[in-house]
Design an enzyme around this catalytic site. Structure first.
Site, PDB file in Angstrom:
ATOM      1  N   ASP A   4     -18.874 -13.451  30.243  1.00 27.66           N
ATOM      2  CA  ASP A   4     -17.584 -13.626  29.585  1.00 27.66           C
ATOM      3  C   ASP A   4     -17.025 -15.012  29.892  1.00 27.66           C
ATOM      4  O   ASP A   4     -17.550 -15.734  30.734  1.00 27.66           O
ATOM      5  CB  ASP A   4     -16.583 -12.549  30.028  1.00 27.66           C
ATOM      6  CG  ASP A   4     -16.552 -12.350  31.545  1.00 27.66           C
ATOM      7  OD1 ASP A   4     -16.882 -13.292  32.284  1.00 27.66           O
ATOM      8  OD2 ASP A   4     -16.198 -11.254  32.005  1.00 27.66           O
ATOM      9  N   ASN A  48      -9.080  -1.958  37.740  1.00 25.12           N
ATOM     10  CA  ASN A  48      -8.806  -0.934  36.730  1.00 25.12           C
ATOM     11  C   ASN A  48     -10.086  -0.405  36.085  1.00 25.12           C
ATOM     12  O   ASN A  48     -10.030   0.298  35.080  1.00 25.12           O
ATOM     13  CB  ASN A  48      -7.856  -1.470  35.653  1.00 25.12           C
ATOM     14  CG  ASN A  48      -8.440  -2.614  34.845  1.00 25.12           C
ATOM     15  OD1 ASN A  48      -9.546  -3.084  35.128  1.00 25.12           O
ATOM     16  ND2 ASN A  48      -7.718  -3.085  33.850  1.00 25.12           N
ATOM     17  N   HIS A  77     -12.596  -2.258  34.796  1.00 23.95           N
ATOM     18  CA  HIS A  77     -13.222  -3.054  33.741  1.00 23.95           C
ATOM     19  C   HIS A  77     -14.490  -3.736  34.237  1.00 23.95           C
ATOM     20  O   HIS A  77     -14.617  -4.049  35.423  1.00 23.95           O
ATOM     21  CB  HIS A  77     -12.235  -4.081  33.158  1.00 23.95           C
ATOM     22  CG  HIS A  77     -11.963  -5.277  34.019  1.00 23.95           C
ATOM     23  ND1 HIS A  77     -10.764  -5.482  34.641  1.00 23.95           N
ATOM     24  CD2 HIS A  77     -12.732  -6.355  34.339  1.00 23.95           C
ATOM     25  CE1 HIS A  77     -10.805  -6.628  35.301  1.00 23.95           C
ATOM     26  NE2 HIS A  77     -11.989  -7.169  35.138  1.00 23.95           N
ATOM     27  N   GLU A 111     -11.602  -3.987  28.981  1.00 27.68           N
ATOM     28  CA  GLU A 111     -10.491  -3.296  29.616  1.00 27.68           C
ATOM     29  C   GLU A 111     -10.513  -1.807  29.257  1.00 27.68           C
ATOM     30  O   GLU A 111     -11.196  -1.390  28.314  1.00 27.68           O
ATOM     31  CB  GLU A 111      -9.164  -3.917  29.162  1.00 27.68           C
ATOM     32  CG  GLU A 111      -9.022  -5.398  29.476  1.00 27.68           C
ATOM     33  CD  GLU A 111      -8.763  -5.690  30.947  1.00 27.68           C
ATOM     34  OE1 GLU A 111      -8.845  -4.761  31.771  1.00 27.68           O
ATOM     35  OE2 GLU A 111      -8.474  -6.858  31.280  1.00 27.68           O
TER      36      GLU A 111
END
Length: 251
Positions: free
Chosen positions: A63, A130, A132, A137
């Site tokens: 990414d 979280n 990800h 996400e």
């Protein structure tokens, strides 16, 4: 899914990468962030001291932030060059064109490039607090392709420590999708510290769910999660994971 609990996750991940490369692997998927750093340092050491060569290896980035120049100190392009690829003898390193006027098209183009140079032999992964992976996400489709994503505020807050202020943290990124990631032949996710314990428990022992994108590893035929004891603190089946790894048979 294989779960490895160890005081030195970087050695297990580096072993997986080195074994793949010496076995003829030609494509390596690279992640950024704090979790892979010890692995990269260990691979650099093996390159310098043990002759591990990456000369026949192509790397693809997981990414990158949109709109952040690639020479920016906090760009993932700069991170991976300064901490890994610029210190070894690796071949081509591919990344999405996050400075494009059309980032959605740039994401599609990158997905096609990965398909051409791949499949990825080993994809290194970290995990966000979280759940990800990459910048997928919570709520990301489990079959998603490389695309433009809006970052969760929790992710921006987690990453703000690398910037002078939260306002400087980009709001968008191009990321490989979960469907793209799981086309790799092997996935190796590393996590350390109690701050990752809840995410690891959800990814490993929770339901396969878009609420925890990293749970997609449960669906993969050859996925390994490598954690220290702090990151494993909320796992229920610790005794089994320890026993299984101790008595592991060669694949």
């Amino acid at each position: 899914m294989e779960v490895v609990i160890t005081d030195h996750p970087e050695l297990v991940v580096a072993d997986a990468v080195a074994e793949a490369i010496t076995g003829g692997a030609t494509t390596l998927g690279l992640a950024t962030g704090s979790s892979p750093l010890p692995t990269y340092r260990e691979l650099i050491r093996r390159h310098r001291e043990e002759g591990l060569s990456f000369a026949n290896v192509t790397a693809v980035m997981l990414d990158e932030y949109v709109g952040l120049p690639h020479d920016h100190p906090e760009s993932y392009t700069r991170f991976i060059h300064d901490n890994f690829t610029g210190l070894i003898d690796i071949g081509d390193v591919y990344l999405p064109d996050t400075m494009s006027d059309d980032p959605k098209k740039a994401a599609r183009d990158y997905d096609e490039l990965i398909a051409r140079v791949g499949p990825v032999d080993v994809q290194i992964l970290g995990i966000g607090s979280n759940g990800h992976i990459g910048f997928n996400e919570p709520s990301s489709s489990l079959t998603s392709r490389t695309r433009l994503k809006t970052l969760a505020e929790r992710t921006r807050l987690d990453n703000a420590r690398f910037f002078d202020s939260l306002d400087e943290v980009p709001r968008h990124a191009i990321t490989q999708g979960l469907g793209t990631i799981t086309e790799a032949r092997r996935l190796v996710l590393a996590a350390t510290g109690e701050g990752k314990a809840a995410a690891i428990a959800a990814a490993v022992e929770g339901p396969l769910s878009a609420a925890c994108p990293a749970s997609i590893l449960q669906w993969h035929a050859h996925a390994t999660v490598v954690v220290d004891r702090a990151a494993a603190a909320l796992l229920r089946d610790v005794d089994y994971y320890l026993n299984a790894y101790e008595h592991k048979l060669a694949r």
